[in-house]
Design a protein around this motif. Structure first.
Motif, PDB file in Angstrom:
ATOM      1  N   ASP A 152      31.711 171.114 167.585  1.00  0.00           N
ATOM      2  CA  ASP A 152      30.403 171.652 167.204  1.00  0.00           C
ATOM      3  C   ASP A 152      29.837 172.528 168.316  1.00  0.00           C
ATOM      4  N   VAL A 153      29.966 172.079 169.555  1.00  0.00           N
ATOM      5  CA  VAL A 153      29.504 172.865 170.698  1.00  0.00           C
ATOM      6  C   VAL A 153      30.280 174.185 170.769  1.00  0.00           C
ATOM      7  N   LYS A 154      31.570 174.115 170.530  1.00  0.00           N
ATOM      8  CA  LYS A 154      32.413 175.322 170.543  1.00  0.00           C
ATOM      9  C   LYS A 154      31.922 176.327 169.500  1.00  0.00           C
ATOM     10  N   ILE A 155      31.622 175.855 168.300  1.00  0.00           N
ATOM     11  CA  ILE A 155      31.136 176.737 167.228  1.00  0.00           C
ATOM     12  C   ILE A 155      29.789 177.347 167.606  1.00  0.00           C
ATOM     13  N   LYS A 156      28.909 176.543 168.219  1.00  0.00           N
ATOM     14  CA  LYS A 156      27.591 177.053 168.627  1.00  0.00           C
ATOM     15  C   LYS A 156      27.733 178.105 169.726  1.00  0.00           C
ATOM     16  N   LEU A 157      28.688 177.927 170.624  1.00  0.00           N
ATOM     17  CA  LEU A 157      28.924 178.948 171.652  1.00  0.00           C
ATOM     18  C   LEU A 157      29.383 180.262 171.020  1.00  0.00           C
ATOM     19  N   SER A 196      28.503 181.275 168.013  1.00  0.00           N
ATOM     20  CA  SER A 196      27.375 181.855 167.256  1.00  0.00           C
ATOM     21  C   SER A 196      26.288 182.415 168.165  1.00  0.00           C
ATOM     22  N   THR A 197      26.322 182.092 169.461  1.00  0.00           N
ATOM     23  CA  THR A 197      25.298 182.576 170.396  1.00  0.00           C
ATOM     24  C   THR A 197      25.850 183.636 171.340  1.00  0.00           C
ATOM     25  N   ALA A 198      26.907 184.304 170.941  1.00  0.00           N
ATOM     26  CA  ALA A 198      27.587 185.256 171.830  1.00  0.00           C
ATOM     27  C   ALA A 198      26.684 186.417 172.256  1.00  0.00           C
ATOM     28  N   LEU A 199      25.669 186.736 171.467  1.00  0.00           N
ATOM     29  CA  LEU A 199      24.790 187.850 171.815  1.00  0.00           C
ATOM     30  C   LEU A 199      23.667 187.438 172.761  1.00  0.00           C
ATOM     31  N   LEU A 200      23.576 186.147 173.064  1.00  0.00           N
ATOM     32  CA  LEU A 200      22.502 185.645 173.930  1.00  0.00           C
ATOM     33  C   LEU A 200      23.023 185.395 175.345  1.00  0.00           C
ATOM     34  N   SER A 208      23.214 179.686 178.635  1.00  0.00           N
ATOM     35  CA  SER A 208      22.322 178.709 179.263  1.00  0.00           C
ATOM     36  C   SER A 208      23.016 177.352 179.290  1.00  0.00           C
ATOM     37  N   ARG A 209      23.125 176.757 180.479  1.00  0.00           N
ATOM     38  CA  ARG A 209      23.737 175.426 180.596  1.00  0.00           C
ATOM     39  C   ARG A 209      22.928 174.373 179.843  1.00  0.00           C
ATOM     40  N   LYS A 210      21.623 174.627 179.662  1.00  0.00           N
ATOM     41  CA  LYS A 210      20.777 173.651 178.963  1.00  0.00           C
ATOM     42  C   LYS A 210      21.225 173.450 177.517  1.00  0.00           C
ATOM     43  N   TRP A 211      21.894 174.446 176.963  1.00  0.00           N
ATOM     44  CA  TRP A 211      22.393 174.293 175.593  1.00  0.00           C
ATOM     45  C   TRP A 211      23.248 173.038 175.446  1.00  0.00           C
ATOM     46  N   LEU A 234      24.828 192.604 174.083  1.00  0.00           N
ATOM     47  CA  LEU A 234      25.494 191.370 174.512  1.00  0.00           C
ATOM     48  C   LEU A 234      24.704 190.622 175.584  1.00  0.00           C
ATOM     49  N   SER A 235      23.507 191.133 175.926  1.00  0.00           N
ATOM     50  CA  SER A 235      22.641 190.501 176.927  1.00  0.00           C
ATOM     51  C   SER A 235      23.331 190.385 178.284  1.00  0.00           C
ATOM     52  N   LEU A 236      24.097 191.398 178.645  1.00  0.00           N
ATOM     53  CA  LEU A 236      24.750 191.421 179.944  1.00  0.00           C
ATOM     54  C   LEU A 236      23.872 192.163 180.944  1.00  0.00           C
ATOM     55  N   SER A 237      24.009 191.800 182.195  1.00  0.00           N
ATOM     56  CA  SER A 237      23.059 192.257 183.213  1.00  0.00           C
ATOM     57  C   SER A 237      23.093 193.760 183.459  1.00  0.00           C
TER      58      SER A 237
END
Length: 296
Positions: A195-200, A202-206, A209-212, A266-269
């Protein structure tokens, strides 16, 4: 543990057969000189590999290598039908008909003397395939491939050995996909890691955050990160970066967005960081990748 790179695989099927067992039929304890997959196509029974005992049923795939002691015993009321394939991981096609050595032996008396039985293909990470004593592969297409391998071996034509090499490589790719996909037989914690893998993904554009990790699982960030790394061979942050690269490839292939805009999406610096990251992962610059994808 043994490890071999994917690009060094040149598998050879040395022998393949279907065995319909009589009630309570047993073979072993024994060892063999090569490697073997045994698939339970019907029935049930018990399997012992070294000192490890398993209940076996339809869909179970067993693996062991040379000198690993193994025993199969069919159930009295519902005996096994087994597909067996003897093979080597890397050999010349002329070695197909090499005689197989099967040696009857005694069971090991203690677990401390038991041989480890683990084959690993590929480097650590998402390409890695670990093959141990037992895995259930029901419904994956592996049973059908094993049947094709047996038919090709029995055919004994000029092309059978090369055909079986291709079929066997296909089997390994299916096994890799299966072991990297959540299955009903997995424990609740392993399913949570998927589930964590799938959420990672789905959040590729963000921004990562380790808090996830705690928010999604309820576990400590460091603990979950270690477990994720152990399960998938890659840390969560690195996996998230790979999803960004995957998204970048899609945008480069199917849009005319500038490299700067893609880095922003991609929210890259910075665009420089994006270009360096993309080239490290793909060996292409972003524009070089776009040019390559638009050739035929």
């Amino acid at each position: 543990m043994q490890r071999i790179a994917w690009d060094l695989l040149n598998p050879i099927v040395n022998y393949a057969n279907i065995l319909q067992c009589e009630p309570s039929f047993q073979f072993g304890p024994r060892t063999i000189s090569n490697h073997q997959f045994i698939y339970v196509s019907k029935g049930s029974g018990n399997v012992e590999i070294e000192t490890r005992e398993y209940s076996a049923g339809k869909g179970d795939l067993f693996y062991y290598g040379p000198e690993v002691i193994h025993t199969f015993k069919a159930d009295q009321l519902d005996p096994f039908e087994l597909y067996g394939v003897h093979f080597t991981w890397h050999d010349k096609l002329t070695a197909v008909k090499a005689p197989q050595s099967i040696i009857d032996v005694s069971r090991r008396t203690t677990s401390t003397s038991a041989l480890q039985n683990l084959m690993v293909i590929g480097d650590k990470g998402l390409d890695e395939l670990k093959i141990g004593d037992q895995i259930n592969v029901y419904g994956t297409g592996i049973a059908e491939l094993l049947l094709d391998i047996i038919k090709q071996f029995r055919n004994d034509s000029e092309k059978s050995s090369i055909a079986n090499r291709g079929l066997f490589l296909h089997l390994l790719l299916l096994l890799h996909r299966h072991t990297h996909t959540v299955a009903p037989s997995f424990s609740p914690f392993v399913k949570l890691l998927f589930d964590v893998k799938i959420k990672l993904e789905s959040t590729a554009l963000l921004p990562y955050s380790r808090k996830w990790l705690t928010e999604w699982s309820g576990y400590n960030e460091d603990y979950l990160s270690r477990c994720f790394h152990e399960q998938f061979g890659i840390p969560p942050h690195q996996y998230h970066l790979l999803q960004k690269i995957s998204k970048a490839k899609e945008l480069l292939e199917h849009s005319d967005f500038t490299v700067s805009l893609i880095a922003e999406q991609l929210s890259l610096s910075s665009v420089h960081y994006f270009c360096r990251l993309f080239k490290n992962q793909t060996t292409y610059t972003p524009l070089g990748y776009r040019k390559m994808c638009r050739m035929v």
